[in-house]
Design a protein around this motif. Sequence first.
Motif, PDB file in Angstrom:
ATOM      1  N   ALA A 212       0.827  -1.215   0.000  1.00 40.40           N
ATOM      2  CA  ALA A 212       0.000   0.000   0.000  1.00 40.40           C
ATOM      3  C   ALA A 212       0.860   1.263   0.000  1.00 40.40           C
ATOM      4  CB  ALA A 212      -0.909  -0.002   1.229  1.00 40.40           C
ATOM      5  N   GLY A 213       2.089   1.155   0.515  1.00 45.25           N
ATOM      6  CA  GLY A 213       2.884   2.356   0.774  1.00 45.25           C
ATOM      7  C   GLY A 213       3.790   2.815  -0.350  1.00 45.25           C
ATOM      8  N   GLY A 214       3.815   2.097  -1.465  1.00 43.05           N
ATOM      9  CA  GLY A 214       4.603   2.579  -2.598  1.00 43.05           C
ATOM     10  C   GLY A 214       5.852   1.784  -2.895  1.00 43.05           C
ATOM     11  N   ALA A 215       6.127   0.730  -2.116  1.00 43.58           N
ATOM     12  CA  ALA A 215       7.292  -0.105  -2.450  1.00 43.58           C
ATOM     13  C   ALA A 215       7.048  -0.716  -3.830  1.00 43.58           C
ATOM     14  CB  ALA A 215       7.476  -1.211  -1.415  1.00 43.58           C
ATOM     15  N   THR A 216       8.095  -0.767  -4.646  1.00 41.76           N
ATOM     16  CA  THR A 216       7.894  -1.308  -5.995  1.00 41.76           C
ATOM     17  C   THR A 216       8.267  -2.786  -6.072  1.00 41.76           C
ATOM     18  OG1 THR A 216      10.018  -0.308  -6.591  1.00 41.76           O
ATOM     19  CG2 THR A 216       8.031   0.898  -7.213  1.00 41.76           C
ATOM     20  N   PHE A 217       8.753  -3.332  -4.955  1.00 43.57           N
ATOM     21  CA  PHE A 217       9.025  -4.774  -4.867  1.00 43.57           C
ATOM     22  C   PHE A 217       8.773  -5.186  -3.425  1.00 43.57           C
ATOM     23  CE2 PHE A 217      11.401  -8.527  -3.905  1.00 43.57           C
ATOM     24  CZ  PHE A 217      11.579  -9.243  -5.083  1.00 43.57           C
ATOM     25  N   VAL A 218       7.961  -6.216  -3.244  1.00 40.78           N
ATOM     26  CA  VAL A 218       7.677  -6.712  -1.897  1.00 40.78           C
ATOM     27  C   VAL A 218       7.814  -8.231  -1.908  1.00 40.78           C
ATOM     28  CG1 VAL A 218       6.002  -6.806  -0.008  1.00 40.78           C
ATOM     29  CG2 VAL A 218       6.042  -4.808  -1.522  1.00 40.78           C
ATOM     30  N   GLY A 219       8.716  -8.717  -1.065  1.00 37.99           N
ATOM     31  CA  GLY A 219       8.909 -10.166  -0.994  1.00 37.99           C
ATOM     32  C   GLY A 219       8.983 -10.640   0.445  1.00 37.99           C
ATOM     33  N   ARG A 220       8.819 -11.952   0.599  1.00 35.08           N
ATOM     34  CA  ARG A 220       9.006 -12.524   1.943  1.00 35.08           C
ATOM     35  C   ARG A 220       9.819 -13.799   1.819  1.00 35.08           C
ATOM     36  NH1 ARG A 220       4.096 -12.754   5.949  1.00 35.08           N
ATOM     37  NH2 ARG A 220       3.129 -14.053   4.379  1.00 35.08           N
ATOM     38  N   GLY A 221      10.647 -14.040   2.834  1.00 34.78           N
ATOM     39  CA  GLY A 221      11.425 -15.268   2.870  1.00 34.78           C
ATOM     40  C   GLY A 221      11.347 -15.881   4.250  1.00 34.78           C
ATOM     41  N   PHE A 222      11.953 -17.054   4.384  1.00 33.59           N
ATOM     42  CA  PHE A 222      11.995 -17.763   5.669  1.00 33.59           C
ATOM     43  C   PHE A 222      13.435 -18.229   5.847  1.00 33.59           C
ATOM     44  CE2 PHE A 222      10.953 -22.123   7.667  1.00 33.59           C
ATOM     45  CZ  PHE A 222      11.086 -21.631   8.963  1.00 33.59           C
ATOM     46  N   SER A 223      14.022 -17.936   7.009  1.00 29.38           N
ATOM     47  CA  SER A 223      15.437 -18.301   7.195  1.00 29.38           C
ATOM     48  C   SER A 223      15.629 -19.819   7.207  1.00 29.38           C
ATOM     49  CB  SER A 223      16.011 -17.661   8.463  1.00 29.38           C
ATOM     50  OG  SER A 223      15.278 -18.084   9.594  1.00 29.38           O
TER      51      SER A 223
END
Length: 263
Positions: free
Chosen positions: A137-148
């Motif tokens: 929603a805030g304008g990031a042009t790439f959003v990802g998630r990982g798990f260690s």
Amino acid sequence: MLNALQNAFAALDLDRRNLVVVSGIGCSSDLPHFLNVYGIHTLHGRALPVAQGIKMANKELTVVVTGGDGDGYGIGAGHFLHAMRRNLDLTYIVMDNRIYGLTTGQASPTSYKGHKTKSTPAGNPECALNPLALAVAGGATFVGRGFSGEPIHLAETMKRAIAHKGFSLVDVLSPCVTWNKSFSYDYYRPLIVKLDQDRHDPSDRDAALRQALREDKLPIGVLYEIDEPTFAEEEPSLQGGPLVRSRIGLTDEEWAALMDEFS
Ligand SMILES: Cc1ncc(C[n+]2csc(CCOP(=O)(O)OP(=O)(O)O)c2C)c(N)n1
């Protein structure tokens, strides 16, 4: 986490002389000390402003920011919001352990409501912040998630984030085995699902938000990616070469002309 980042740097074949890793304060923010690249360990919650300054001064550098959820989503939350909408080309990697680790286990912004911690012995009365939804929603042009606990998959997500042109966030579910027994590797394993990139379109903002808000599972991978002009591409003073190589001050002729204007 460290291993994944090293693998991502190696896979992208980045020259260590052009690579800077900036961090705030926290256990996770020690990370630059373990890498043989330029690094700055800044103040609590202040890694993003320092990183943005570095990137503006020399847009040829690859700038990666690392820190914790307390550092980035607590004290640093204001900087996080504004860095996203500025869309400078840098990568923000948050090791999210849902706790203040270095200060031995207080509730952090991503601790769930009801979570019992040292600072919330009767259960956390505040609801958890959702960094991924906030970023989409805030304008990031790439959003990802990982798990260690999935380092190969994490390295792949980091690689894509670093290669992305613009502000990229990778929130990494990172169990703190010392101070947060609730969110362990065993807690996360059954909840993690790898986003199927054939079925999920990262350019679809609504779909990204739906993935970010999921409660049944915790999707990892690239939720959102769009191509937008970066700050450096649009800001007039950053056109041409990097500022660090530009001339400082006025020539004698320019100085004389300026004086004439005021005399
Ligand atoms: C201005 C300021 N406020 C508070 C602190 C104390 N402090 C140090 S680390 C930390 C929280 C760290 O938590 P997090 O960012 O989640 O990192 P972790 O240790 O869990 O990796 C706090 C509150 C500080 N160093 N500076």
